[in-house]
Design a protein around this motif. Structure first.
Motif, PDB file in Angstrom:
ATOM      1  N   VAL A  63       0.834  -1.205   0.000  1.00 58.46           N
ATOM      2  CA  VAL A  63       0.000   0.000   0.000  1.00 58.46           C
ATOM      3  C   VAL A  63       0.864   1.248   0.000  1.00 58.46           C
ATOM      4  O   VAL A  63       0.596   2.220  -0.713  1.00 58.46           O
ATOM      5  N   GLU A  64       1.927   1.244   0.769  1.00 61.95           N
ATOM      6  CA  GLU A  64       2.829   2.401   0.818  1.00 61.95           C
ATOM      7  C   GLU A  64       3.524   2.597  -0.520  1.00 61.95           C
ATOM      8  O   GLU A  64       3.696   3.708  -0.994  1.00 61.95           O
ATOM      9  N   ARG A  65       3.899   1.510  -1.145  1.00 61.85           N
ATOM     10  CA  ARG A  65       4.539   1.609  -2.458  1.00 61.85           C
ATOM     11  C   ARG A  65       3.577   2.204  -3.483  1.00 61.85           C
ATOM     12  O   ARG A  65       3.961   3.022  -4.320  1.00 61.85           O
ATOM     13  N   GLU A  66       2.310   1.801  -3.396  1.00 60.85           N
ATOM     14  CA  GLU A  66       1.311   2.349  -4.312  1.00 60.85           C
ATOM     15  C   GLU A  66       1.115   3.840  -4.068  1.00 60.85           C
ATOM     16  O   GLU A  66       0.938   4.623  -4.999  1.00 60.85           O
ATOM     17  N   ARG A  67       1.158   4.247  -2.795  1.00 57.93           N
ATOM     18  CA  ARG A  67       1.017   5.666  -2.473  1.00 57.93           C
ATOM     19  C   ARG A  67       2.171   6.464  -3.069  1.00 57.93           C
ATOM     20  O   ARG A  67       1.980   7.567  -3.605  1.00 57.93           O
TER      21      ARG A  67
END
Length: 296
Positions: A63-67
């Protein structure tokens, strides 16, 4: 006594706290220690919860990578728009440099901070399903900051309580020093000890006056915030229903990720309805409303 083991380490304190906050939302306890020798922050988890921590970390990672990817795209779009509007003020070379800086900063955040003792390795093949789930989501945020916000009424109570404590200590201390100077008490002997203690207690009184001035200023803002809070709560009651939450949920995501996505969506709607507000303030209102209505 619960045994904790090191699980994650990073140079960025805020990022480590973000991971700890995610674990908290997932029902997993953790604690952060600072390693001065290596200048890193170490997040530890209960020894018997290591597998659970790895599972939650994997979701956090994706999720952080997508952000980060979305932030890159938004930054690139902004730069492109600026280039169209002001072609004479910004050369193509300048634009390229801006993009490189942005990408470097984001890469540094992803690569240097998504590293841990045990859970920060590259995702394995059996995690591909989770990757595809999260990467298809238009997910804008990760961790809410509701725990960081205090209502102005709460700050006012905190200020007034601190004011009375400092004022009492200051006045009592000054009286104590005066009694020693007058030889009624002989606990402090000599000019220097009395001078030091007198200065200390006068500082307490000064701090009390400073805090009282802050409290008075804050008092005028309480009613305004209370009125806004009431309007937002009415909006939440009218808008955020079970059907609405179901409409913005994804069955493929965990309960924790769904909750955070719902929070981000509702926050964006509140910003559109009430204008720019403190995000932590909105997150707290959303969380309290959610707990009161849906977590009974």
């Amino acid at each position: 006594m619960q045994e904790y083991i090191p699980f994650f380490q990073g140079e960025n304190r805020s990022f480590t706290e973000k991971l700890a906050k995610y674990f908290e939302y997932s029902g997993l306890e953790s604690k952060i220690d600072y390693d001065e020798a290596n200048d890193v922050y170490i997040l530890s988890v209960p020894a018997d919860k290591e597998k659970e921590a790895k599972k939650h970390y994997q979701a956090f990672y994706f999720v952080e990578r997508e952000r980060i990817k979305k932030a890159e795209n938004e930054k690139s779009s902004e730069i492109s728009e600026e280039a169209k509007q002001e072609p004479s003020e910004k050369s193509s070379q300048d634009i390229s440099e801006d993009m490189v800086i942005s990408e470097n900063e984001l890469e540094e955040e992803t690569e240097s901070e998504l590293v841990s003792h045990k859970a920060g390795q590259t995702p394995t093949d059996d995690e591909e399903d989770m990757t595809s789930e999260v990467e298809t989501e238009d997910y804008k945020g990760l961790i809410t900051g509701s725990g960081n916000y205090m209502f102005k009424s709460e700050k006012y109570q905190d200020y007034t309580g601190t004011f009375y404590i400092f004022l009492f200590l200051g006045i009592a201390g000054v009286i104590f020093v005066i009694l020693n100077i007058a030889r009624v008490l002989t606990i402090l002997n000599g000019v220097f000890p009395n001078f030091i203690m007198g200065a200390l207690f006068l500082f307490f009184i000064y701090e009390a006056i400073t805090i009282w001035n802050k409290a008075k200023k804050l008092k005028w803002e309480i009613e305004e915030e209370n009125q806004l809070t009431e309007k937002i709560n009415q909006w939440l009651q009218k808008t955020v229903t079970k059907d609405f939450l179901a409409s913005i949920s994804n069955d493929n995501l965990s309960e924790e990720l769904n909750y955070m996505k719902q929070t981000d969506t509702i926050r964006d709607m509140l910003l559109a309805e009430f204008g720019e507000q403190n995000h932590d303030y909105l997150d707290r209102l959303i969380e309290e409303y959610y707990n009161q209505v849906f977590d009974l």
